[in-house]
Design a protein around this motif. Structure first.
Motif, short mmCIF file in Angstrom:
data_model
loop_
_atom_site.label_atom_id
_atom_site.label_comp_id
_atom_site.label_asym_id
_atom_site.label_seq_id
_atom_site.Cartn_x
_atom_site.Cartn_y
_atom_site.Cartn_z
N GLN A 34 0.82 -1.21 0.00
CA GLN A 34 0.00 0.00 0.00
C GLN A 34 0.86 1.27 0.00
N GLU B 60 -3.97 -3.03 -5.10
CA GLU B 60 -4.87 -2.36 -4.17
C GLU B 60 -5.60 -3.34 -3.26
N ARG B 61 -5.87 -4.55 -3.77
CA ARG B 61 -6.63 -5.50 -2.95
C ARG B 61 -5.77 -6.27 -1.95
N ASP C 205 -6.04 -14.37 -4.96
CA ASP C 205 -5.56 -13.11 -5.52
C ASP C 205 -4.79 -12.33 -4.46
N MET C 206 -4.30 -13.05 -3.47
CA MET C 206 -3.51 -12.51 -2.35
C MET C 206 -2.28 -13.38 -2.19
N SER D 7 -4.81 -2.40 -9.74
CA SER D 7 -5.95 -3.01 -9.03
C SER D 7 -5.53 -4.32 -8.35
N LYS D 8 -4.55 -5.00 -8.93
CA LYS D 8 -4.06 -6.24 -8.32
C LYS D 8 -3.30 -5.96 -7.02
N LYS E 45 -4.54 -6.83 1.24
CA LYS E 45 -4.78 -6.39 2.61
C LYS E 45 -4.73 -7.60 3.52
#
Ligand code: 4AD
Ligand code: MG
Length: 430
Positions: A247, A268-269, A313-314, A265-266, A271
């Protein structure tokens, strides 16, 4: 007024001077566009013949690539420019005229570029990657300082081998044998017993004959170590730290990510929390997927890691590896002794393992046994055993490989572009 490209937005409408190099140019009979770079950024200088006169126009038109200059001009806002500004040139002083700069705007092969790494670093793409690398280092210090960690610097010349003896760089230390550090971990464990929560950031050496897009001979590792922290809490620190890095880059390196064409976008997620899968389940999953070459007890190769990572996707933690696959210092699972309390963190998009970490053995007898099992001499590890002799506590830590992390976040295929001067199997030049 002397300024830099990074600060040029503070001078809209004013005449400024910047020290710069000519990255590229194009011109017609009436107008020349100079692509200028000064290290802090890139900006276009526009030279209009009608405004500057014949002499300055000809000077500007004939500047060679990578010549160094003082450029004077008026700052204008320009929405279409990546930096948001443009310079209407009013003066050019050539400091040094470069002749036949070898890296031209045409395509060059990787070997050629690697041979000219000392110059290749000037390119827009390499500039962006180095800025992202710097942002991750900055965010690392910020994250750990804000969370009560103390920076500790372990030695580079060492007498021990935390990660096994096969990949050591040997050197003479006067009459003794020494090795370049392959991990500061053991020293960081000592530091954690003194300071509670510590982290290191330093060069790491692996004489590994691997020639993949993930392997460097010399790389930089961040190694936190925490007293009174067990397996689960260790993972929580890792996911918070990695998300913080991502981030921070998203927030502070938007121009660089754009230069690299990264799909933000890949990022930004990303977290906390991150998904987890046990080694047992990962093996089952791979077998069901048709990897019939793998069975319980085998280590994962790059294709296996990629197949597992593709489900998420993490970044994903693979936990509880077989004891036989991991170094001597990892704490066994209290419910079964064939696996250890460890985790590797696998980055998405095929970037592979970015973190290796574990809870550490804190029982003195078990640790002696483990050193013995790994045929390591108790003598060399006497000081390390002392940590278990005087107020031993459960503790955990991990190591994050900086270059693999930079590669993933930047979306760069190969780690060789993520360190200023890569040391590879066949490369010590420049
Ligand atoms: O998994 P590794 O070997 O773990 C350790 O060294 C532990 N002692 C760390 C600790 O717990 N304090 O290495 C950690 C990370 C890997 O996940 C990877 O990101 C990176 O270091 N790494 C490499 N990066 C580039 N080139 C290589 N040859 C690397 N080997 C490991
Ligand atoms: Mg590892």
């Amino acid at each position: 007024m002397k300024t830099t490209i990074a600060k040029i937005g503070q001078h809209v409408g004013e005449e400024v001077t910047i020290g710069a190099w000519l990255a590229n140019k194009r011109s017609s009979g009436k107008i020349a566009f100079l692509q200028l770079r000064d290290g802090t950024g890139f900006i276009q200088g526009v030279v209009v013949k009608e405004d500057v006169g014949e002499e300055l126009f000809q000077t500007a038109k004939n500047i060679t690539q990578e010549s160094s200059l003082y450029v004077k001009g008026i700052v204008r806002k320009e929405e279409r420019a990546p930096s948001g500004y443009e310079l209407t040139v009013t003066g050019v002083e050539i400091i040094h005229a470069a002749v036949d700069y070898p890296i031209t705007p045409k395509e060059h092969g990787t070997d050629f570029l690697m041979d000219h790494r000392h110059l290749w670093l000037r390119s827009k793409r390499q500039h962006a990657i180095m800025k992202i690398r710097n942002e991750i280092i900055r965010a690392t210090y910020e994250f750990f300082n804000e969370n009560g960690f103390v920076k500790v610097d372990p030695p580079i010349l060492t007498g021990s081998a935390p990660e096994g003896t096969s990949e050591l760089f040997h050197t003479k230390y006067f009459d003794e044998d020494a090795y370049l550090s392959q991990s500061g971990q053991l020293y960081m464990e000592a530091a954690a017993m003194a300071l509670g929560r510590v982290f290191s950031f330093g060069p790491t050496f692996r004489a590994e004959k691997s020639k993949t897009r993930r392997h460097l001979i010399e790389f930089w590792m961040i190694e936190p170590e925490m007293a009174f922290v067990e397996f689960e809490e260790n993972l929580e620190v890792q996911e918070q730290y990695v998300a913080y890095n991502v981030q921070s880059v998203v927030k502070n390196c938007s121009i660089e990510l754009k230069t690299l064409g990264r799909d933000v976008s890949k990022l930004e997620r990303i977290k906390a929390p991150f998904p987890r899968i046990t080694y047992d389940d990962a093996i089952k999953f791979l077998q069901e997927k048709g990897f019939d070459d793998i069975e319980w007890g085998d280590d994962f190769g790059a294709p296996h890691e990629t197949a597992i990572a593709e489900n998420y996707d993490m970044p994903v933690f693979i936990t509880h590896y077989p004891t036989s696959l991991k170094p001597f210092y990892m704490e066994p699972d209290p419910t079964r002794d064939d696996v250890v309390l460890c985790a590797d963190l696998i980055a998405p998009e095929g970037y592979g393992e970015i973190i290796g970490g574990s809870q550490r053995v804190h029982d003195p007898e078990l640790l002696k046994q483990r050193l013995d099992d790994h045929q390591l001499s108790l003598d060399a590890y006497q000081w390390y055993l002392d940590l278990r002799k005087y107020g031993s506590v459960p503790h955990s830590g991990f190591g994050l490989g900086l270059e693999r992390t930079v590669a993933w976040i930047s979306g760069v295929e190969h780690v060789r572009e993520t360190i200023p001067f890569p040391r590879l199997l066949n490369r010590l030049y420049p």
